[in-house]
Design a protein around this motif. Structure first.
Motif, PDB file in Angstrom:
ATOM      1  N   ASN A   5       0.831  -1.208   0.000  1.00  0.00           N
ATOM      2  CA  ASN A   5       0.000   0.000   0.000  1.00  0.00           C
ATOM      3  C   ASN A   5       0.865   1.257   0.000  1.00  0.00           C
ATOM      4  O   ASN A   5       0.613   2.209  -0.758  1.00  0.00           O
ATOM      5  CB  ASN A   5      -0.918  -0.021   1.225  1.00  0.00           C
TER       6      ASN A   5
ATOM      7  N   THR B  31       2.537   1.803  -3.478  1.00  0.00           N
ATOM      8  CA  THR B  31       1.633   2.291  -4.522  1.00  0.00           C
ATOM      9  C   THR B  31       1.211   3.738  -4.263  1.00  0.00           C
ATOM     10  O   THR B  31       1.038   4.510  -5.205  1.00  0.00           O
ATOM     11  CB  THR B  31       0.390   1.396  -4.646  1.00  0.00           C
ATOM     12  N   ILE B  32       1.069   4.107  -2.991  1.00  0.00           N
ATOM     13  CA  ILE B  32       0.766   5.512  -2.671  1.00  0.00           C
ATOM     14  C   ILE B  32       1.919   6.406  -3.138  1.00  0.00           C
ATOM     15  O   ILE B  32       1.707   7.446  -3.768  1.00  0.00           O
ATOM     16  CB  ILE B  32       0.522   5.696  -1.164  1.00  0.00           C
TER      17      ILE B  32
ATOM     18  N   SER C 209      -4.935  10.691   5.140  1.00  0.00           N
ATOM     19  CA  SER C 209      -4.440   9.713   6.112  1.00  0.00           C
ATOM     20  C   SER C 209      -5.273   9.734   7.389  1.00  0.00           C
ATOM     21  O   SER C 209      -5.643   8.675   7.917  1.00  0.00           O
ATOM     22  CB  SER C 209      -2.972  10.013   6.434  1.00  0.00           C
TER      23      SER C 209
ATOM     24  N   TYR D  98      -8.644   8.102   6.818  1.00  0.00           N
ATOM     25  CA  TYR D  98      -8.571   6.645   6.810  1.00  0.00           C
ATOM     26  C   TYR D  98      -8.411   6.101   8.228  1.00  0.00           C
ATOM     27  O   TYR D  98      -9.045   5.100   8.600  1.00  0.00           O
ATOM     28  CB  TYR D  98      -7.393   6.194   5.940  1.00  0.00           C
TER      29      TYR D  98
ATOM     30  N   ARG E  38     -13.188  -0.757   4.650  1.00  0.00           N
ATOM     31  CA  ARG E  38     -11.745  -0.854   4.890  1.00  0.00           C
ATOM     32  C   ARG E  38     -11.156  -2.045   4.141  1.00  0.00           C
ATOM     33  O   ARG E  38     -10.082  -1.936   3.539  1.00  0.00           O
ATOM     34  CB  ARG E  38     -11.479  -0.987   6.385  1.00  0.00           C
TER      35      ARG E  38
ATOM     36  N   ILE F 166     -10.880  -1.207   0.474  1.00  0.00           N
ATOM     37  CA  ILE F 166      -9.776  -0.275   0.221  1.00  0.00           C
ATOM     38  C   ILE F 166      -8.443  -0.999   0.271  1.00  0.00           C
ATOM     39  O   ILE F 166      -7.566  -0.789  -0.573  1.00  0.00           O
ATOM     40  CB  ILE F 166      -9.805   0.883   1.242  1.00  0.00           C
ATOM     41  N   GLU F 167      -8.268  -1.881   1.267  1.00  0.00           N
ATOM     42  CA  GLU F 167      -6.989  -2.575   1.432  1.00  0.00           C
ATOM     43  C   GLU F 167      -6.709  -3.541   0.280  1.00  0.00           C
ATOM     44  O   GLU F 167      -5.554  -3.771  -0.067  1.00  0.00           O
ATOM     45  CB  GLU F 167      -6.986  -3.337   2.760  1.00  0.00           C
TER      46      GLU F 167
ATOM     47  N   GLY G 269      -7.568  -0.966  -3.325  1.00  0.00           N
ATOM     48  CA  GLY G 269      -6.822   0.284  -3.372  1.00  0.00           C
ATOM     49  C   GLY G 269      -5.476   0.189  -4.059  1.00  0.00           C
ATOM     50  O   GLY G 269      -5.200   0.940  -5.013  1.00  0.00           O
ATOM     51  N   PRO G 270      -4.567  -0.718  -3.610  1.00  0.00           N
ATOM     52  CA  PRO G 270      -3.254  -0.811  -4.255  1.00  0.00           C
ATOM     53  C   PRO G 270      -3.339  -1.154  -5.742  1.00  0.00           C
ATOM     54  O   PRO G 270      -2.545  -0.630  -6.537  1.00  0.00           O
ATOM     55  CB  PRO G 270      -2.560  -1.937  -3.467  1.00  0.00           C
TER      56      PRO G 270
ATOM     57  N   PHE H 266      -5.835  -0.390  -7.800  1.00  0.00           N
ATOM     58  CA  PHE H 266      -6.303   0.816  -8.484  1.00  0.00           C
ATOM     59  C   PHE H 266      -5.173   1.842  -8.610  1.00  0.00           C
ATOM     60  O   PHE H 266      -4.983   2.437  -9.676  1.00  0.00           O
ATOM     61  CB  PHE H 266      -7.478   1.423  -7.713  1.00  0.00           C
ATOM     62  N   LEU H 267      -4.416   2.036  -7.528  1.00  0.00           N
ATOM     63  CA  LEU H 267      -3.324   3.010  -7.563  1.00  0.00           C
ATOM     64  C   LEU H 267      -2.236   2.587  -8.546  1.00  0.00           C
ATOM     65  O   LEU H 267      -1.669   3.428  -9.262  1.00  0.00           O
ATOM     66  CB  LEU H 267      -2.728   3.180  -6.164  1.00  0.00           C
TER      67      LEU H 267
END
Length: 478
Positions: free
Chosen positions: A191, A194-195, A426, A429, A446, A449-450, A453-454, A456-457
């Motif tokens: 995560n 990727t952010i 942050s 979240y 959550r 997203i976990e 999320g990565p 998608f990013l």
């Protein structure tokens, strides 16, 4: 090769992680990391790999000798001085020899020809890491590593070798030979990576394009930019340098977590600071703490009176500026912060302590904003042109159609980029995670997203990188 490249993400890193996970013992995993790190470093300049090997050898041998003579203070200190002296001599030659000769030539006219010395990638970072290792062994804060190849692994690890953060050996000594990543930490690492990737590929690169448009390299074009364009360009550079460098640190920290290394935070949302002192507690933390622990405190810190404290601060900030590059603008930038830090300590904080926090924050951002203008231009004459133009003294007007359209077309991006420099997302979240115990929908959100999320990013960053050749990391030059 940079982290934010398709070659690194989908070939180098993917292959390295596949082989790393396939081999069994920690020793074999370390061999995989070392070989991949040396390939990664050699990619940017094969001949300078020899320099990295040599500097690691100097530190490894110096630390062993310091430990061997631990009961003989004279020989112990001699080994320390020789070890660090050789490291600094090599750094000085490659980074500052040309700068010194240029200044000597201006004064004396000699030498007639100044040799062009190419700066090895990452030398400022891995030199400081190796110095901290030798000093920590001298202080008996860590045992010397008996195996040379593990010292080489420590300083060459591709996660952080070429642009930080500056990792101290004592923080990862145990993890080099004894680490076992946990599943949740691997997830956090993915995560975080990727952010950082999106922060770089989407935000920092876009900020850089606007900044370069408003602050062009060509002097003729630069002189024609109206006042608002210069203000906008400086703002975008201010956002770019944070998003760029913090993105690299995010990716380094993330990759470390994936295999069991815990690198310390290097940025803590510096643009939310209320004082310049606080800004430097949040900005490039690994560099600030290095100068504090290995320069400022050994010089006496604030323990030897007010005048000595100011002198120590002057030395530290002159060196901090010079560390960033062999140019007078970097020295000026360091001394610029020295002045504000001393003023805060002696006068400013007492004068503004009763004012609203918003005033503190605005004051800090103004100082940092103009500091980045000094930082950006190695030609100090362009700093003067920039400042004159920003206040309408270049006679180019306040705004032009090009500047107005650029601002209008990017207004929503600029707002999102500003938000990306704050802990708003942050904190949101974290708040959602705290609510998971009582609100079921947040628990499922959550999980989504976990998991999603990565992915998608990663897709978002990939789309941004496809066909985009403008992808440098600013701190590679340091």
């Amino acid at each position: 090769m940079v982290f934010s490249s398709l070659l690194f993400i989908y070939l180098f890193f993917a292959v390295t992680m596949f082989i790393y996970c396939y081999v069994g013992t920690i020793q074999k995993k370390n061999v995989v990391l070392l070989v991949s790190s040396l390939i990664f470093y050699a990619w940017g300049g094969p001949k300078y790999l020899v320099l990295l090997l040599l500097m690691a050898l100097i530190s490894w041998f110096s630390a062993l000798q310091i430990h061997h003579f631990r009961n003989n203070l004279l020989l112990k200190r001699l080994c320390l001085v020789i070890g660090i002296g050789l490291q600094l001599a090599l750094l000085g030659y490659f980074k500052y020899a040309g700068f010194i000769l240029e200044n000597v030539k201006r004064i004396t006219g000699f030498p007639e020809v100044i040799p062009e010395i190419v700066l090895p990638i990452g030398i400022s970072f891995y030199t400081f890491q190796l110095i901290s290792y030798v000093v920590d062994v001298y202080r008996q804060e860590v045992e010397p590593q008996k195996k040379y190849w593990l010292v080489l692994l420590y300083c060459s690890l591709f996660h952080q070798c070429i642009a930080g953060p500056i990792v101290r050996y004592k923080d990862v000594a145990r993890e080099i030979e004894h680490r076992r990543p946990k599943i949740p930490e691997i997830g956090r690492g993915i995560n975080r990576f990727t952010i950082g990737l999106v922060k770089k590929a989407v935000f920092a690169n876009s900020c850089a394009q606007i900044a370069d448009m408003m602050l062009p390299e060509a002097v003729i074009r630069f002189n024609s930019v109206p006042a608002l364009g210069l203000w906008l360009g400086a703002l975008m550079y201010m956002l770019q340098i944070y998003l760029d460098f913090s993105a690299y640190s995010d990716m380094a920290i993330g990759m470390g977590l994936m295999i069991g290394f815990h690198y310390k935070e290097n940025f803590n949302y510096p643009y939310i600071s209320n004082t310049v002192t606080e800004f430097w507690r949040r900005w490039h933390i690994s560099l600030s703490s290095f100068f504090r622990d290995y320069v400022y405190i050994p010089l006496g810190g604030n323990r030897k009176g007010e005048k000595r404290t100011i002198l120590n601060l002057f030395i530290v900030w002159a060196l901090t500026g010079l560390w960033h590059g062999s140019s007078w603008n970097f020295v000026l930038w360091g001394l610029y912060y020295f002045i504000f830090l001393v003023l805060e300590k002696k006068i400013l904080l007492k004068k503004i302590e009763h004012l609203p926090k918003a005033v503190h924050h605005i004051y800090t951002l103004i100082v940092v904003y103009f500091g980045w203008i000094i930082f950006k231009f190695t030609d100090l004459s362009r700093v003067g042109l920039m400042l004159k133009g920003m206040f309408g003294l270049n006679h180019n007007g306040f705004i032009s159609l090009e500047v107005a359209m650029t601002f209008k077309n990017n207004i929503f991006f600029i707002i999102v980029a500003l938000i990306a420099c704050t802990p708003l997302a942050s904190n949101g979240y974290k708040w959602m995670c705290r609510q998971c115990k009582t609100v079921a929908v947040f628990k499922y959100l959550r999980r989504v997203i976990e998991i999603v999320g990565p992915v998608f990013l990663l897709m978002l960053a990939t789309m941004a990188l496809v066909g985009n050749s403008y992808n440098p990391f600013l701190y590679f030059q340091f």
